[in-house]
Design a protein around this motif. Sequence first.
Motif, PDB file in Angstrom:
ATOM      1  N   ARG A 142       0.834  -1.202   0.000  1.00 20.83           N
ATOM      2  CA  ARG A 142       0.000   0.000   0.000  1.00 20.83           C
ATOM      3  C   ARG A 142       0.868   1.251   0.000  1.00 20.83           C
ATOM      4  NH1 ARG A 142      -2.787  -2.203   4.482  1.00 20.83           N
ATOM      5  NH2 ARG A 142      -4.210  -3.820   3.773  1.00 20.83           N
ATOM      6  N   ASN A 143       2.161   1.064   0.125  1.00 23.46           N
ATOM      7  CA  ASN A 143       3.048   2.223   0.241  1.00 23.46           C
ATOM      8  C   ASN A 143       4.134   2.209  -0.830  1.00 23.46           C
ATOM      9  OD1 ASN A 143       1.745   2.931   2.776  1.00 23.46           O
ATOM     10  ND2 ASN A 143       2.819   1.147   3.572  1.00 23.46           N
ATOM     11  N   THR A 144       3.708   2.121  -2.074  1.00 25.41           N
ATOM     12  CA  THR A 144       4.688   1.937  -3.142  1.00 25.41           C
ATOM     13  C   THR A 144       5.655   3.120  -3.256  1.00 25.41           C
ATOM     14  OG1 THR A 144       2.960   2.725  -4.594  1.00 25.41           O
ATOM     15  CG2 THR A 144       3.362   0.373  -4.592  1.00 25.41           C
ATOM     16  N   LYS A 145       5.148   4.312  -3.030  1.00 22.75           N
ATOM     17  CA  LYS A 145       5.995   5.500  -3.157  1.00 22.75           C
ATOM     18  C   LYS A 145       7.136   5.463  -2.148  1.00 22.75           C
ATOM     19  CE  LYS A 145       4.382   9.982  -4.711  1.00 22.75           C
ATOM     20  NZ  LYS A 145       3.315  10.928  -4.396  1.00 22.75           N
ATOM     21  N   GLU A 146       6.773   5.206  -0.897  1.00 21.54           N
ATOM     22  CA  GLU A 146       7.787   5.140   0.149  1.00 21.54           C
ATOM     23  C   GLU A 146       8.730   3.971  -0.111  1.00 21.54           C
ATOM     24  OE1 GLU A 146       4.613   5.504   0.668  1.00 21.54           O
ATOM     25  OE2 GLU A 146       4.287   7.253   1.959  1.00 21.54           O
ATOM     26  N   ALA A 147       8.152   2.880  -0.612  1.00 22.57           N
ATOM     27  CA  ALA A 147       8.977   1.706  -0.892  1.00 22.57           C
ATOM     28  C   ALA A 147      10.043   2.054  -1.923  1.00 22.57           C
ATOM     29  CB  ALA A 147       8.105   0.556  -1.392  1.00 22.57           C
ATOM     30  N   TYR A 148       9.634   2.806  -2.939  1.00 20.99           N
ATOM     31  CA  TYR A 148      10.614   3.184  -3.958  1.00 20.99           C
ATOM     32  C   TYR A 148      11.719   4.053  -3.350  1.00 20.99           C
ATOM     33  CZ  TYR A 148      12.744   4.977  -8.172  1.00 20.99           C
ATOM     34  OH  TYR A 148      13.661   5.300  -9.135  1.00 20.99           O
ATOM     35  N   GLN A 149      11.326   4.936  -2.462  1.00 20.49           N
ATOM     36  CA  GLN A 149      12.294   5.791  -1.777  1.00 20.49           C
ATOM     37  C   GLN A 149      13.311   4.928  -1.012  1.00 20.49           C
ATOM     38  OE1 GLN A 149      10.182   8.732   0.542  1.00 20.49           O
ATOM     39  NE2 GLN A 149      12.099   9.350   1.539  1.00 20.49           N
ATOM     40  N   VAL A 150      12.805   3.912  -0.338  1.00 17.62           N
ATOM     41  CA  VAL A 150      13.680   3.011   0.416  1.00 17.62           C
ATOM     42  C   VAL A 150      14.652   2.293  -0.526  1.00 17.62           C
ATOM     43  CG1 VAL A 150      13.708   0.865   1.731  1.00 17.62           C
ATOM     44  CG2 VAL A 150      12.099   2.664   2.338  1.00 17.62           C
ATOM     45  N   ILE A 151      14.111   1.804  -1.650  1.00 18.56           N
ATOM     46  CA  ILE A 151      14.951   1.077  -2.604  1.00 18.56           C
ATOM     47  C   ILE A 151      16.096   1.961  -3.077  1.00 18.56           C
ATOM     48  CG2 ILE A 151      15.027   0.112  -4.930  1.00 18.56           C
ATOM     49  CD1 ILE A 151      12.278  -1.002  -4.527  1.00 18.56           C
ATOM     50  N   ARG A 152      15.738   3.205  -3.437  1.00 17.32           N
ATOM     51  CA  ARG A 152      16.787   4.080  -3.963  1.00 17.32           C
ATOM     52  C   ARG A 152      17.820   4.427  -2.903  1.00 17.32           C
ATOM     53  NH1 ARG A 152      16.293   6.190  -8.955  1.00 17.32           N
ATOM     54  NH2 ARG A 152      18.508   6.555  -8.621  1.00 17.32           N
ATOM     55  N   PHE A 153      17.408   4.474  -1.647  1.00 17.83           N
ATOM     56  CA  PHE A 153      18.393   4.716  -0.595  1.00 17.83           C
ATOM     57  C   PHE A 153      19.352   3.528  -0.485  1.00 17.83           C
ATOM     58  CE2 PHE A 153      19.854   3.981   3.728  1.00 17.83           C
ATOM     59  CZ  PHE A 153      20.537   5.167   3.966  1.00 17.83           C
ATOM     60  N   LEU A 154      18.782   2.327  -0.474  1.00 21.57           N
ATOM     61  CA  LEU A 154      19.617   1.140  -0.279  1.00 21.57           C
ATOM     62  C   LEU A 154      20.498   0.841  -1.495  1.00 21.57           C
ATOM     63  CD1 LEU A 154      17.095  -1.252   1.505  1.00 21.57           C
ATOM     64  CD2 LEU A 154      19.021  -0.050   2.532  1.00 21.57           C
ATOM     65  N   THR A 155      20.180   1.446  -2.635  1.00 18.79           N
ATOM     66  CA  THR A 155      20.987   1.188  -3.828  1.00 18.79           C
ATOM     67  C   THR A 155      21.724   2.447  -4.289  1.00 18.79           C
ATOM     68  OG1 THR A 155      19.100   1.665  -5.238  1.00 18.79           O
ATOM     69  CG2 THR A 155      19.456  -0.633  -4.666  1.00 18.79           C
ATOM     70  N   SER A 156      21.735   3.471  -3.445  1.00 26.28           N
ATOM     71  CA  SER A 156      22.426   4.711  -3.814  1.00 26.28           C
ATOM     72  C   SER A 156      23.921   4.450  -3.977  1.00 26.28           C
ATOM     73  CB  SER A 156      22.210   5.757  -2.727  1.00 26.28           C
ATOM     74  OG  SER A 156      22.820   5.297  -1.532  1.00 26.28           O
ATOM     75  N   GLU A 157      24.606   5.373  -4.637  1.00 26.41           N
ATOM     76  CA  GLU A 157      26.047   5.157  -4.839  1.00 26.41           C
ATOM     77  C   GLU A 157      26.780   5.096  -3.504  1.00 26.41           C
ATOM     78  OE1 GLU A 157      27.770   7.680  -7.809  1.00 26.41           O
ATOM     79  OE2 GLU A 157      26.477   6.837  -9.378  1.00 26.41           O
ATOM     80  N   LYS A 158      26.286   5.849  -2.571  1.00 24.63           N
ATOM     81  CA  LYS A 158      26.899   5.823  -1.238  1.00 24.63           C
ATOM     82  C   LYS A 158      26.746   4.429  -0.621  1.00 24.63           C
ATOM     83  CE  LYS A 158      26.006   7.707   3.266  1.00 24.63           C
ATOM     84  NZ  LYS A 158      25.278   6.533   3.649  1.00 24.63           N
ATOM     85  N   ALA A 159      25.526   3.877  -0.750  1.00 28.39           N
ATOM     86  CA  ALA A 159      25.275   2.539  -0.211  1.00 28.39           C
ATOM     87  C   ALA A 159      26.113   1.503  -0.947  1.00 28.39           C
ATOM     88  CB  ALA A 159      23.798   2.201  -0.338  1.00 28.39           C
ATOM     89  N   GLN A 160      26.201   1.653  -2.274  1.00 29.19           N
ATOM     90  CA  GLN A 160      26.995   0.693  -3.059  1.00 29.19           C
ATOM     91  C   GLN A 160      28.447   0.705  -2.634  1.00 29.19           C
ATOM     92  OE1 GLN A 160      26.596   0.940  -7.364  1.00 29.19           O
ATOM     93  NE2 GLN A 160      24.622   1.913  -7.072  1.00 29.19           N
ATOM     94  N   ARG A 161      28.951   1.929  -2.393  1.00 34.74           N
ATOM     95  CA  ARG A 161      30.346   2.059  -1.984  1.00 34.74           C
ATOM     96  C   ARG A 161      30.574   1.312  -0.670  1.00 34.74           C
ATOM     97  NH1 ARG A 161      31.223   7.460  -2.574  1.00 34.74           N
ATOM     98  NH2 ARG A 161      32.417   7.208  -4.482  1.00 34.74           N
ATOM     99  N   GLU A 162      29.649   1.548   0.248  1.00 35.21           N
ATOM    100  CA  GLU A 162      29.777   0.916   1.558  1.00 35.21           C
ATOM    101  C   GLU A 162      29.704  -0.613   1.438  1.00 35.21           C
ATOM    102  OE1 GLU A 162      27.371   2.969   4.489  1.00 35.21           O
ATOM    103  OE2 GLU A 162      27.330   1.113   5.683  1.00 35.21           O
TER     104      GLU A 162
END
Lengths: 286, 425
Positions: free
Chosen positions: B316-336
């Motif tokens: 029911r929260n697809t928008k927020e879910a997308y936000q979470v996905i992009r955080f976890l796959t951000s370049e900063k996250a990838q680097r870590e």
Amino acid sequence: MNIFYLLPALTLITITFGLPIIRYFWISFHASSLLTGLEYIPNYGSNWLRIIGDDRFWRDTIQTLRFTGVSVSIELIIAILIALLLNQKLRGRGVIRAISFLPWALPTAVMALGWRWIFNSPYGPIDQLLNLFGFASLNILSEPRLSWIGTVLADVWKTSPFISLILLAGLQTIPNDLYEAFILEGGTKRQAFFRITLPLLEPYILVSLLFRVAQAFGVFDLIQVMTGGGPAGSTESLAGYAYLNAMRFLDFGYSATIIVFSFIVLILVCLIGWITISNSKRILSS
Amino acid sequence: MNNIKGLKTLGLLLVTYLFFNHIAKAERSLNANTTNINILMPAPFADSTSGLVKEFNTTNKGNIRINVTRGPLETEAVSDLAISTLLLGENQYDILLVDITWLAKYAAADWLEPLDKYIPVGDWKRLAHGARLGNDYNNKIYRWPLVSDMGLLYWRKDLMDSPPKTPEELLTIASKLKKDGKVKYGYVWQGRQYEGLSCVFVEVLAGFGGSWLDKSLNPNLDSDQSIEAANWMLSLIESGASPKSVTNFAETEVLQVFEAGDAAFMRNWPYAWSELHKSDSQIKGKVGVTSMVSILPGNQASTLGSWGFSILKLSRNTKEAYQVIRFLTSEKAQRELFLKNGYTPTSRNLFKDQLLQQHSEILPYLEKALSITKGRPQTPLYAQISNVLQTELSSLLTKQKSTIEAMKSANKKTIDILSSAGKKK
């Protein structure tokens, strides 16, 4: 009037056992897969036609029967020996009993993983020992003709204690007087085993066989962990095939057909066993 | 008497239920503004992302909260768990970490939310070529990649100057090193009857110039290339270049042999690199990485693995879910994730990143492998056709069937599976 007392148990059995079987039977006459959008669409027995022509199903049936027959037979013999031994008045009997039931208490997946490592080539103990004495590696789980024996060994190790537990309970119901009287009349210990122990143990043996045959016939986790059905599909069980169809292929119609069919095969096997046993009893007693 | 006692117990139960229900409600209204995003991940991913999740939950306190369910370790067990909840129609999870082989199946079952409308045009292009593959079905994007994964050939620098380039070379070097007693085994790979065997075959087959399915989804498993590729795998075992026991080797067994210094070559995924460089490794600093051998240099290929996040339709929260996905796959996250866990990045930029290059010498090889990835067939029926291929390959490797017999049978069964699907569509 008394039948009302049975109602709770009957309801429970109907809900947990009867309804699922009926439902599976119903699904087996429907197509339900990705192609139908997971809807149930009647396909008028074409699942059943498909299963009759499915070589893999028949090969799995034979493999499952082989696994069940061989492992349960070996387990029964070993279990009788263990039960007889545990029934002796030994020092530290309690500890020995507890230890001998340990394999049964272990989760199947854990012990199957253990056996996979035992059979591992080149680092498993079996391979190391063979190599140490100059023999070639056996590679049990990599060889289609042998790998099923590996799974049988693991199953025997795990479930013999279960049968011996039931048989031990049976042994303790046999009064000692019978043996004393038998020996007094000049019978030998060996004769006592065949004339007293085995006949009186029979109901316990039948119960444990019933449990074990049904359980071994539905074997899944042990094989899934040890071989994943391989090599060359040689160890795949019916339950494994049904699982593949349902959870991996999302073909629920066909999976249900496999389950219902193996249910029928299991009933047939039990019937044949029952008839053989009652026939042989009649011959023996006449 | 008994009836009265029963009623009393029932009443007590009811009161207890109402009491706890009330507490739960009160708690819910306290957190009413927080959107919960539930993610199901296999255990290793849940562990490696736990730091990022904590960080997100602190900065978004009161707005969005990520709850990670630590799923089973084994890939397919996670799928079983996910499918069970999906079949029941429960919206237990908002996001699922999806393996590349599940995508077509899940998308066809209409379980996944298309992501196209959320993704800004430029963002998709920032992904490396290989990372972009395997996320779409019927021209819609259903998954954002978390980690790239591709098959690599590991080789021992102390045993040879440069890695083999052709199948012929790999076989000769491996069997020679074994014959000379330099190593116990030449080349170890995943030969057990499971998905790993299909992965091995995909890159070998590409190296021989063949393919599993052609562009119009017809199988090519009985082609000359397929038979040559399968024959080569068999000859690895027969010549002694690979041990007979590879037919029950999965990733773990293969890594164990190579880690102990008992093999000259290993086929594995990038995760093996960090495993091989742990402090107790026997062969630290002696390992090189390349891609699978091929007859012609242009045919070199790496089987594409990779995991990515998908949003479930029932969320029911697809928008927020997308936000979470992009955080976890951000370049900063990838680097870590790369520095800590050796996860191959998905963004093109990061392969040029100086800090990352300094940290790991294999980054250029990963980049190269990611540019030649070969996907596995993208059809909802993949699990069926892969199962057929695994079983037939396993029977030819264990000599239950001749190569031609097995590959012909694999081809026929694949046609049957695909055409039964085509008829009804």
